[in-house]
Design an enzyme around this catalytic site. Structure first.
Site, PDB file in Angstrom:
ATOM      1  N   GLY A  52      52.019  77.234 159.075  1.00  0.00           N
ATOM      2  CA  GLY A  52      53.099  76.771 159.953  1.00  0.00           C
ATOM      3  C   GLY A  52      52.533  75.622 160.748  1.00  0.00           C
ATOM      4  O   GLY A  52      51.826  74.774 160.219  1.00  0.00           O
ATOM      5  N   CYS A  84      45.980  78.552 156.160  1.00  0.00           N
ATOM      6  CA  CYS A  84      46.343  77.219 156.635  1.00  0.00           C
ATOM      7  C   CYS A  84      46.397  77.169 158.173  1.00  0.00           C
ATOM      8  O   CYS A  84      45.355  77.262 158.806  1.00  0.00           O
ATOM      9  CB  CYS A  84      47.642  76.775 155.967  1.00  0.00           C
ATOM     10  SG  CYS A  84      47.791  74.980 155.964  1.00  0.00           S
ATOM     11  N   HIS A 175      47.679  77.910 150.574  1.00  0.00           N
ATOM     12  CA  HIS A 175      48.738  78.917 150.770  1.00  0.00           C
ATOM     13  C   HIS A 175      48.797  79.901 149.602  1.00  0.00           C
ATOM     14  O   HIS A 175      49.580  79.708 148.676  1.00  0.00           O
ATOM     15  CB  HIS A 175      50.099  78.218 150.882  1.00  0.00           C
ATOM     16  CG  HIS A 175      50.326  77.534 152.180  1.00  0.00           C
ATOM     17  ND1 HIS A 175      50.996  78.122 153.233  1.00  0.00           N
ATOM     18  CD2 HIS A 175      49.962  76.314 152.611  1.00  0.00           C
ATOM     19  CE1 HIS A 175      51.039  77.296 154.252  1.00  0.00           C
ATOM     20  NE2 HIS A 175      50.420  76.184 153.909  1.00  0.00           N
ATOM     21  N   GLU A 177      50.196  82.642 149.354  1.00  0.00           N
ATOM     22  CA  GLU A 177      51.461  83.392 149.275  1.00  0.00           C
ATOM     23  C   GLU A 177      52.524  82.646 148.475  1.00  0.00           C
ATOM     24  O   GLU A 177      53.576  83.196 148.188  1.00  0.00           O
ATOM     25  CB  GLU A 177      51.977  83.700 150.695  1.00  0.00           C
ATOM     26  CG  GLU A 177      52.642  82.551 151.437  1.00  0.00           C
ATOM     27  CD  GLU A 177      51.671  81.503 151.981  1.00  0.00           C
ATOM     28  OE1 GLU A 177      50.463  81.571 151.669  1.00  0.00           O
ATOM     29  OE2 GLU A 177      52.136  80.608 152.704  1.00  0.00           O
TER      30      GLU A 177
HETATM   31  N1  GLN Z   1      49.087  70.914 159.467  1.00  0.00           N
HETATM   32  C1  GLN Z   1      49.414  72.174 160.045  1.00  0.00           C
HETATM   33  C2  GLN Z   1      48.692  72.375 161.358  1.00  0.00           C
HETATM   34  O1  GLN Z   1      47.842  71.618 161.688  1.00  0.00           O
HETATM   35  C3  GLN Z   1      49.088  73.311 159.102  1.00  0.00           C
HETATM   36  C4  GLN Z   1      49.934  73.179 157.868  1.00  0.00           C
HETATM   37  C5  GLN Z   1      50.231  74.449 157.175  1.00  0.00           C
HETATM   38  O2  GLN Z   1      50.054  75.553 157.703  1.00  0.00           O
HETATM   39  N2  GLN Z   1      50.737  74.317 155.987  1.00  0.00           N
HETATM   40  O3  GLN Z   1      48.979  73.292 162.068  1.00  0.00           O
END
Ligand code: GLN
Length: 197
Positions: A52, A84, A175, A177
């Site tokens: 996220g 992520c 990711h 998932e």
């Molecule tokens: N770029 C997002 C961040 O820095 C992470 C991206 C992702 O979770 N897909 O929070």
């Protein structure tokens, strides 16, 4: 197994499905709960920290009192899979004042470090302990740039770590998932009795 998905933002349903698949492979019933408030994490056996926007996730889990519960979960040695933005939040240092890093994974990270050209990409990544490479989906992914002594690097891309294990926490910059492949969830939640190689 009671699995809690931190659900303030991110891929909640996909992670819930992946845990159910991994648990089913072990003939283990999984109850999946979504977490937006404090008081639920202490009842969970395993936790998922989805991707996220790490700044938003950090602010919300701090405000709701969930951040400290996650630290206690890890201190108790209970498994976490962080992906992520989840990895960014779990790190020791995210080099961004807006992220109050939990410090449960002894790595520092660079947010969005794979650069504009490679903002999103997919790669077949060999992962330690898995027989076949994992089809990894990277979306504005963080790079791990410093790995502490007790941290095991499970996978790299272009020489950079993209999956690590620090005690009970497995963290990925991609990711897992987003594909049907639940091997990373299996690796995180069934480290001693994995059935999905
Ligand atoms: N770029 C997002 C961040 O820095 C992470 C991206 C992702 O979770 N897909 O929070």
């Amino acid at each position: 197994m009671k699995a809690g998905v931190i659900a303030v933002q991110g891929d909640v349903a996909e992670h819930a499905e992946a845990v159910r698949r991994a648990a089913a492979a072990h003939d283990e019933p999984a109850e999946v709960v979504t977490i937006r408030d404090s008081g639920i994490v202490p009842d969970c056996d395993v936790l998922l920290m989805p991707g996220g926007e790490s700044t938003t996730i950090s602010r919300l889990i701090g405000r709701e009192g969930i951040a400290e519960e996650i630290r206690n979960h890890v201190r108790a040695g209970k498994p976490v899979l962080a992906t992520c933005a989840g990895l960014i939040v779990c790190s020791r240092d995210a080099k961004d004042d807006r992220v109050d890093a939990l410090g449960v994974v002894d790595v520092s990270v660079d947010r969005n470090a794979f650069g504009r050209q490679k903002d999103s990409f997919e790669a077949k990544v060999p992962v330690a302990e898995l027989e076949e490479p994992f089809h990894a989906v990277f979306i504005r992914a963080p790079a791990i740039d410093d790995v502490g002594d007790g941290v095991e690097t499970l996978a790299t891309v272009d020489g950079r770590p993209v999956a690590v294990r620090d005690g009970p926490v497995v963290a990925t910059s991609f990711h897992p998932e987003l594909t049907e492949d639940s091997r990373l969830h299996d690796l995180a939640f069934f480290p001693d009795s994995r059935v999905i190689a």
